[in-house]
Design a protein around this motif. Structure first.
Motif: not given
Length: 439
Positions: A29, A32, A159-160, A163, A249
Motif C-alpha cells: 500500500g 504504491i 490509498e485505494k 492505487t 513500479t
C-alpha cells in the motif's frame, strides 16, 4: 532490496511490538502511494528528453536512480518501525538546525509547489476538454478537489484511490512502450554504464539518476507506513517488500517513457520542450502517429500522473507538517502510533497546511511566480535530498536506533552514494541560480 541491516529477526522496541509478519502482497500500500506521488509529469518529461537525446544510452542511469531511492525510502521506513518514533522526531534530536531548515523548506516549497502541481494537473484536462474554461480555472478546480478529498478522507480511502490512479498510469505507460515497438537489443545495450559523448554528460547523467521518483515524498514514506498501521519491527519485512514494489513500479514508468522517447522522438530527431508542456507536445505527436484515441488515452495517463502527485503531496507533506508543529509546540514524544491512529489527519496543523498548499498558490497562477521566491525554492529543494540522506546516515548509525536495526554495509554504501550524488546536484543547482539578479 536485500536486508541492509544484517538482521533477519524482529527485535522488540517495546512491549507493544508484535511478532514478525510474513511479507505478503496483500499488505502492499504505502509503496504504491510513494511511487504514484514521486513520479510526476516532470519526471516523465525528463526521461522522455533523455530518450529523445540519447536513445537507450542512459537506461542504466534511470535504473540506478530507482535503486538509490529504494535505499532512501527503506531507511526512512526502517527508522519509523525500529524506533517507534517519527522521522521529524529523529531530525529534532540532531539539533535545532534541522527544525529551522525543515520549517523554511516546507513553507517556501509548499507555496511554489502548490501552483506547479495544480497547473500540471490542469494541462491534460484543458487538452481533453478544450474551450470549457481557462487553464487557471482548471488548476484551481484540481487544487480544490484535492483539498476536499484529503480533508474528508483518511489514509485507507486515500490509498485505494491512489492505487486506482497508479493502475491507470501503469496501463497507459506500458501500452505506449509496446505501441512504439522498442528495439530490445538496443535496450539491453543501454544497461551498460556508458556516458553520452557530449559536453556536461556526467552532470546530465547524474541529473537523470537524481530525478527519478521523489523528493520530500521519500521522507513521507515512513509516515504512510505508520498511517497504514505498521508501527513496530514486526512489519519490517512487509515494509521492505512494499518499498521494493514502489520502485519497481517507478522503474517501469520511467523505462517505458524512455522507450517512448528513444523510439518516437530520437529516431525521428524530434525535440520536445522541458516541463509539463513537453507532455502536451508528445500528445500531439502521438495523435499524428497513432490517431486521436491513443492521444486521448495518453492525456488520461498524463492527468493520473499529475493528480496523484498533487493529492500525494497534499496528504503526505501535511502529515509531516503536523508532526513538525506538534514537536515545535513541545510535544516531545512523536510516536508512530499517533500517525496510525489518524489523529494527525484530523489535526488543525494538517488542515492548515492543506489550505497553505491550495489557496496562496492560486495567486501565482494568475500573477506568475516571483523571481526571488523561485530561486529560494530551487535552492531549498536541491538541498533537501542531501539533508535527508545525511541525516538518515547519522540517525541509523547512532544509538538512537536499536542495534539490530542500524545500518549495515550495503545501506551505508547506498546512502553515502545517494548523499554524494544529491550534494553534487545541489551545488550545481545553487551555482546555476542567477544570483546577480537576486540582490
Amino acid at each position: 532490496m536485500a536486508d541492509t541491516t544484517g538482521s533477519t529477526e524482529a527485535t522488540p522496541v517495546g512491549a507493544a511490538d508484535s511478532r514478525p509478519h510474513k511479507s505478503s502482497w496483500r499488505y502492499i500500500g504505502p509503496g504504491i502511494v510513494v511511487a504514484a506521488t514521486g513520479v510526476g509529469a516532470g519526471d516523465l518529461v525528463a526521461t522522455l528528453i533523455a530518450g529523445s537525446n540519447f536513445g537507450y544510452t542512459l537506461l542504466w542511469a534511470a535504473i540506478i536512480g530507482c535503486l538509490v531511492k529504494i535505499s532512501l525510502a527503506e531507511a526512512a521506513g526502517r527508522w519509523h518501525l525500529s524506533t517507534g518514533r517519527t522521522l521529524f522526531d529523529g531530525w529534532a534530536s540532531l539539533g535545532r538546525w534541522t527544525t529551522w531548515f525543515f520549517g523554511a523548506y516546507v513553507v517556501v516549497w509548499g507555496f511554489v509547489y502548490g501552483a506547479a502541481a495544480m497547473s500540471s494537473s490542469a494541462l491534460p484536462l484543458q487538452a481533453l476538454f478544450p474551450n470549457v474554461m481557462d487553464l487557471e480555472w482548471w488548476a484551481i478546480a484540481c487544487g480544490l478537489t484535492g483539498l476536499v478529498f484529503v480533508w474528508f478522507n483518511k489514509y485507507a480511502v486515500f490509498e485505494k484511490v491512489m492505487t486506482v490512479l497508479v493502475g491507470v498510469m501503469f496501463v497507459v505507460t506500458v501500452y505506449l512502450a509496446i505501441r512504439v515497438t522498442p528495439n530490445l537489443g538496443d535496450a539491453f545495450a543501454g544497461l551498460l554504464p556508458v556516458l553520452p559523448d557530449e559536453k556536461d554528460s556526467i552532470l546530465n547523467t547524474l541529473g537523470l539518476i537524481g530525478g527519478v521518483g521523489g523528493t520530500i515524498t521519500l521522507a513521507a514514506y515512513g509516515y504512510w507506513v505508520n498511517a497504514k498501521g505498521w508501527t513496530d519491527t514486526g512489519w519490517m519485512k512487509v515494509m521492505r517488500l512494499d518499498n521494493r514494489v514502489a520502485y519497481i513500479t517507478t522503474g517501469i514508468f520511467v523505462v517505458a517513457m524512455l522507450f517512448v522517447g528513444a523510439e518516437l522522438l530520437h529516431s525521428a530527431n524530434v525535440a520536445i520542450a522541458s516541463g509539463d508542456k513537453g507532455l502536451l507536445q508528445l500528445g500531439d505527436i502521438l495523435e499524428d502517429e497513432y490517431g486521436t484515441a491513443t492521444a486521448k488515452f495518453f492525456l488520461i495517463g498524463f492527468f493520473a500522473t499529475s493528480y496523484t502527485s498533487l493529492i500525494g503531496v497534499w496528504h503526505g507533506v501535511s502529515l509531516m507538517f503536523a508532526d513538525f508543529v506538534a514537536r515545535y509546540r513541545g510535544e516531545r514524544a512523536q510516536k508512530g502510533e499517533e500517525v496510525a491512529s489518524g489523529a494527525r489527519e484530523r489535526s488543525w496543523p494538517f488542515r492548515a497546511y492543506l489550505l497553505w498548499l491550495t489557496f496562496p498558490p492560486i495567486v501565482l497562477l494568475f500573477q506568475g511566480q516571483p523571481f526571488r521566491l523561485i530561486i529560494l525554492y530551487g535552492v531549498l529543494g536541491a538541498a533537501f535530498l542531501p539533508f535527508l540522506a545525511g541525516t538518515l546516515l547519522w540517525l541509523l548509525n547512532s544509538a538512537r536506533t536499536p542495534a539490530p536495526w542500524r545500518n549495515g554495509l550495503l545501506s551505508n554504501t547506498m546512502l553515502t552514494i545517494a548523499g554524494l550524488l544529491f550534494l553534487v546536484l545541489c551545488v550545481k543547482q545553487i551555482w546555476d541560480q542567477p544570483w546577480a539578479d537576486f540582490f
